[in-house]
Design a protein around this motif. Structure first.
Motif, PDB file in Angstrom:
ATOM      1  N   GLU A   1       0.859  -1.189   0.000  1.00 41.78           N
ATOM      2  CA  GLU A   1       0.000   0.000   0.000  1.00 41.78           C
ATOM      3  C   GLU A   1       0.896   1.240   0.000  1.00 41.78           C
ATOM      4  N   THR A   2       0.733   2.122  -0.982  1.00 42.77           N
ATOM      5  CA  THR A   2       1.609   3.300  -1.034  1.00 42.77           C
ATOM      6  C   THR A   2       0.847   4.606  -0.786  1.00 42.77           C
ATOM      7  N   ARG A   3      -0.415   4.518  -0.328  1.00 40.54           N
ATOM      8  CA  ARG A   3      -1.117   5.744   0.048  1.00 40.54           C
ATOM      9  C   ARG A   3      -0.366   6.402   1.209  1.00 40.54           C
ATOM     10  N   GLY A   4      -0.204   7.700   1.147  1.00 39.23           N
ATOM     11  CA  GLY A   4       0.484   8.388   2.240  1.00 39.23           C
ATOM     12  C   GLY A   4       1.998   8.385   2.113  1.00 39.23           C
ATOM     13  N   LEU A   5       2.485   7.782   1.042  1.00 38.77           N
ATOM     14  CA  LEU A   5       3.936   7.731   0.825  1.00 38.77           C
ATOM     15  C   LEU A   5       4.408   9.035   0.171  1.00 38.77           C
ATOM     16  N   ARG A   6       5.501   9.585   0.644  1.00 39.71           N
ATOM     17  CA  ARG A   6       6.055  10.769  -0.020  1.00 39.71           C
ATOM     18  C   ARG A   6       7.285  10.416  -0.849  1.00 39.71           C
ATOM     19  N   ARG A   7       8.114   9.505  -0.355  1.00 40.61           N
ATOM     20  CA  ARG A   7       9.407   9.312  -0.984  1.00 40.61           C
ATOM     21  C   ARG A   7      10.004   7.974  -0.559  1.00 40.61           C
ATOM     22  N   LEU A   8      10.659   7.326  -1.486  1.00 42.85           N
ATOM     23  CA  LEU A   8      11.479   6.159  -1.153  1.00 42.85           C
ATOM     24  C   LEU A   8      12.937   6.597  -1.192  1.00 42.85           C
ATOM     25  N   VAL A   9      13.719   6.147  -0.234  1.00 45.53           N
ATOM     26  CA  VAL A   9      15.154   6.454  -0.242  1.00 45.53           C
ATOM     27  C   VAL A   9      15.913   5.130  -0.246  1.00 45.53           C
ATOM     28  N   LEU A  10      16.534   4.836  -1.381  1.00 39.83           N
ATOM     29  CA  LEU A  10      17.347   3.622  -1.484  1.00 39.83           C
ATOM     30  C   LEU A  10      18.734   3.935  -0.950  1.00 39.83           C
ATOM     31  N   THR A  11      19.232   3.102  -0.066  1.00 40.08           N
ATOM     32  CA  THR A  11      20.600   3.294   0.395  1.00 40.08           C
ATOM     33  C   THR A  11      21.564   2.505  -0.485  1.00 40.08           C
ATOM     34  N   ALA A  12      22.789   3.023  -0.576  1.00 41.67           N
ATOM     35  CA  ALA A  12      23.844   2.404  -1.385  1.00 41.67           C
ATOM     36  C   ALA A  12      25.108   2.393  -0.546  1.00 41.67           C
ATOM     37  N   SER A  13      25.859   1.303  -0.586  1.00 41.41           N
ATOM     38  CA  SER A  13      27.102   1.281   0.193  1.00 41.41           C
ATOM     39  C   SER A  13      28.121   2.257  -0.390  1.00 41.41           C
ATOM     40  N   GLY A  14      27.999   2.547  -1.687  1.00 43.86           N
ATOM     41  CA  GLY A  14      29.000   3.369  -2.376  1.00 43.86           C
ATOM     42  C   GLY A  14      30.043   2.516  -3.077  1.00 43.86           C
TER      43      GLY A  14
ATOM     44  N   VAL B   1      24.007   7.493  -0.122  1.00 47.09           N
ATOM     45  CA  VAL B   1      25.132   6.593   0.152  1.00 47.09           C
ATOM     46  C   VAL B   1      25.267   6.422   1.670  1.00 47.09           C
ATOM     47  N   HIS B   2      25.365   5.156   2.066  1.00 45.07           N
ATOM     48  CA  HIS B   2      25.420   4.802   3.493  1.00 45.07           C
ATOM     49  C   HIS B   2      26.454   3.690   3.642  1.00 45.07           C
ATOM     50  N   PRO B   3      27.719   4.077   3.928  1.00 47.79           N
ATOM     51  CA  PRO B   3      28.820   3.119   3.832  1.00 47.79           C
ATOM     52  C   PRO B   3      28.717   1.917   4.769  1.00 47.79           C
ATOM     53  N   GLN B   4      28.022   2.027   5.889  1.00 48.11           N
ATOM     54  CA  GLN B   4      27.963   0.888   6.815  1.00 48.11           C
ATOM     55  C   GLN B   4      27.043  -0.229   6.325  1.00 48.11           C
ATOM     56  N   SER B   5      26.180   0.064   5.369  1.00 45.51           N
ATOM     57  CA  SER B   5      25.237  -0.946   4.842  1.00 45.51           C
ATOM     58  C   SER B   5      24.450  -1.641   5.953  1.00 45.51           C
ATOM     59  N   LEU B   6      23.943  -0.867   6.880  1.00 41.30           N
ATOM     60  CA  LEU B   6      23.110  -1.426   7.960  1.00 41.30           C
ATOM     61  C   LEU B   6      21.654  -0.979   7.823  1.00 41.30           C
ATOM     62  N   VAL B   7      21.455   0.245   7.307  1.00 45.04           N
ATOM     63  CA  VAL B   7      20.109   0.727   6.988  1.00 45.04           C
ATOM     64  C   VAL B   7      19.862   0.353   5.533  1.00 45.04           C
ATOM     65  N   HIS B   8      18.887  -0.511   5.274  1.00 46.37           N
ATOM     66  CA  HIS B   8      18.780  -1.070   3.920  1.00 46.37           C
ATOM     67  C   HIS B   8      17.894  -0.261   2.990  1.00 46.37           C
ATOM     68  N   SER B   9      17.130   0.659   3.511  1.00 45.45           N
ATOM     69  CA  SER B   9      16.410   1.689   2.762  1.00 45.45           C
ATOM     70  C   SER B   9      15.439   2.372   3.706  1.00 45.45           C
ATOM     71  N   LEU B  10      14.866   3.488   3.229  1.00 45.11           N
ATOM     72  CA  LEU B  10      13.947   4.258   4.072  1.00 45.11           C
ATOM     73  C   LEU B  10      12.698   4.605   3.280  1.00 45.11           C
TER      74      LEU B  10
ATOM     75  N   LEU C   1      26.090   5.671  12.049  1.00 36.34           N
ATOM     76  CA  LEU C   1      25.470   5.478  10.738  1.00 36.34           C
ATOM     77  C   LEU C   1      25.739   6.747   9.944  1.00 36.34           C
ATOM     78  N   ASP C   2      26.498   6.650   8.853  1.00 35.50           N
ATOM     79  CA  ASP C   2      26.832   7.835   8.051  1.00 35.50           C
ATOM     80  C   ASP C   2      26.041   7.842   6.744  1.00 35.50           C
ATOM     81  N   PHE C   3      25.782   9.022   6.268  1.00 40.25           N
ATOM     82  CA  PHE C   3      25.045   9.182   5.010  1.00 40.25           C
ATOM     83  C   PHE C   3      25.661  10.306   4.202  1.00 40.25           C
ATOM     84  N   GLU C   4      25.704  10.146   2.876  1.00 39.82           N
ATOM     85  CA  GLU C   4      26.191  11.222   2.011  1.00 39.82           C
ATOM     86  C   GLU C   4      25.504  11.107   0.652  1.00 39.82           C
TER      87      GLU C   4
END
Ligand code: NAD
Ligand code: MG
Length: 394
Positions: A170-183, A246-255, A302-305
């Motif tokens: 169900e994607t009602r109420g969704l604003r954005r998907l954020v895919l994380t990448a290890s880089g 980009v999330h170098p620790q690869s622990l958060v798999h997406s948001l 947890l780092d992000f760039e």
């Protein structure tokens, strides 16, 4: 009992899938194993998992597979050829398909499983990049449940609520998907410094252990580009609502961000068995062999760039192809497969991968994508065009 076909059984995802299956003999059984060319590895897996059917994609290897199974004393039936894989994926020998063949070669079996209404634990992102609209429509019409096992999409799957209690989200109420990448292994490097990197350096991924093709795709960030296209099809979200971080620790798999300002994320150790356990068990949670996440032991941060699109233009090319629509994503994918294979063989340099893909995308802009035949034709033309570019690059 879930009867599971593992397509791409001898690969990295195949191994993770079979590891999860073997932990649950009371509820999961590997009934079909399929591989590309490695007969010895396939026979060995058959000895361990005793499937009803084994298939080797290369038809010339039928005899070798039959003999190998016989001399191991197994009752497993031997089959060969891509058509046999498709038939087994669609047939009664399984109700669940782990789609883990690498590349566009995985499209037909994914589509066959979708049309036959199977549960699909989908790792083969290329089938959605090439023919996402067709695969998703076929699944909807036949009642197939697609549970993505690409870790980012599996994370999003876990964060979004089910629609009608089914695998569809169900994607009602969704604003954005954020895919994380290890880089990837070259994160932080300038474009100029990437000219001479070797295949061995490119496949040495800092966080994930994966097959060679996806490892190179991670190094170029094309993997993330393919995943943006995959997310668009899986969740029906426009490209403007998909971001990459980009999330170098690869622990958060997406948001997943909702209109009220809430953001949900899925976290865990970088081990594909978690996603495969979700794919095989959903809506139940299965023991996967993956330990819990100790954030302190993992370094406590947890780092992000933002991604560097100058050093890694493949991500931009994938967004461009998605926005262009039609056959462009399939053209991007085919040219990339050709270029990555040439890079792994030492025929072209790392920066040539993006150059070949960009050139082919330009040359074949505006190709039609109204049906499967048109998509296959675009795939063929893109491979031929990219092949000609290799001659010039190499
Ligand atoms: P891999 O190279 O380790 O394994 C590929 C498998 O496909 C092997 O079993 C091989 O025999 C089989 N194969 C190759 N060509 C075939 C053909 N023509 N017909 C039948 N089988 C064929 O690759 P992998 O890393 O396991 O990746 C598999 C798929 O999963 C890819 O689409 C990849 O993008 C996706 N994926 C992988 C990971 C990962 O962690 N490895 C993560 C997310 C998504
Ligand atoms: Mg992924």
């Amino acid at each position: 009992m879930r009867r599971v076909a593992v397509l791409g059984a001898t690969g990295s995802i195949g191994a993770s899938a079979l590891d999860v299956v073997s932990r649950h003999p009371d509820r999961l059984s590997a009934t079909v194993l399929a591989a590309g060319r490695n007969v010895d590895a396939l026979v060995e897996l058959c000895m361990r998992h005793r499937p009803e059917h084994a298939v080797i994609a290369d038809p010339r290897l039928h005899g070798a597979l039959r003999d190998g199974l016989a001399s191991a004393g197994l009752a497993t039936q031997a089959h060969a050829g891509m058509a046999a894989i498709d038939a087994l994926a669609a047939g009664d020998a399984c109700d669940t398909v782990v789609a883990a063949i690498v590349g566009a070669a995985g499209l037909d079996s994914t589509l066959a499983a979708a049309r036959a209404g199977k549960r699909i634990a989908l790792a083969n992102k290329e089938s959605l990049v090439l023919a996402g609209a067709l695969v998703m429509r076929a699944a909807r019409e036949a009642g197939a449940e697609i549970v993505p096992v690409d870790s980012e999409h599996n994370a999003i799957f876990q964060c979004l609520p089910p629609r009608d209690g089914r695998a569809e989200r169900e994607t009602r109420g969704l604003r954005r998907l954020v895919l994380t990448a290890s880089g990837g292994p070259f994160r932080g490097r300038s474009r100029a410094s990437l000219a001479d990197v070797t295949p061995a350096q490119a496949v040495a991924h800092p966080k994930w252990s994966m097959g060679p093709k996806i490892s190179v795709d991670s190094a170029t960030l094309m993997n993330k580009g393919l995943e943006v296209i995959e997310a668009h099809h899986l969740f029906g979200v426009p490209p403007s609502a998909i971001d990459v971080l980009v999330h170098p620790q690869s622990l958060v798999h997406s948001l997943v961000e909702f209109v009220d300002g809430s953001t949900l994320a899925q976290l865990g150790l970088p081990d594909m068995r978690t996603a495969l356990a979700v794919g095989l068990g959903w809506p139940d949670r299965l023991e996967s062999g993956v330990g819990g996440l100790d954030l302190v032991a993992q370094g406590g941060r947890l780092d992000f760039e933002a991604p560097d699109l100058d050093a890694f233009p493949c991500l931009r090319l994938a967004f461009d192809a998605l926005r262009a629509g039609g056959a462009a994503p399939g053209v991007l994918n085919a040219a990339n497969e050709v270029a990555v294979e040439a890079f792994l063989a030492g025929r072209i340099g790392f920066l040539d991968i993006a150059a070949v893909v960009a050139g082919t995308l330009d040359a074949l802009a505006g190709l039609d994508a109204h049906d499967l035949e048109a998509l296959r034709d675009a795939d063929r033309r893109a491979r031929a065009d990219a092949g000609r570019r290799l001659e010039r690059a190499g």
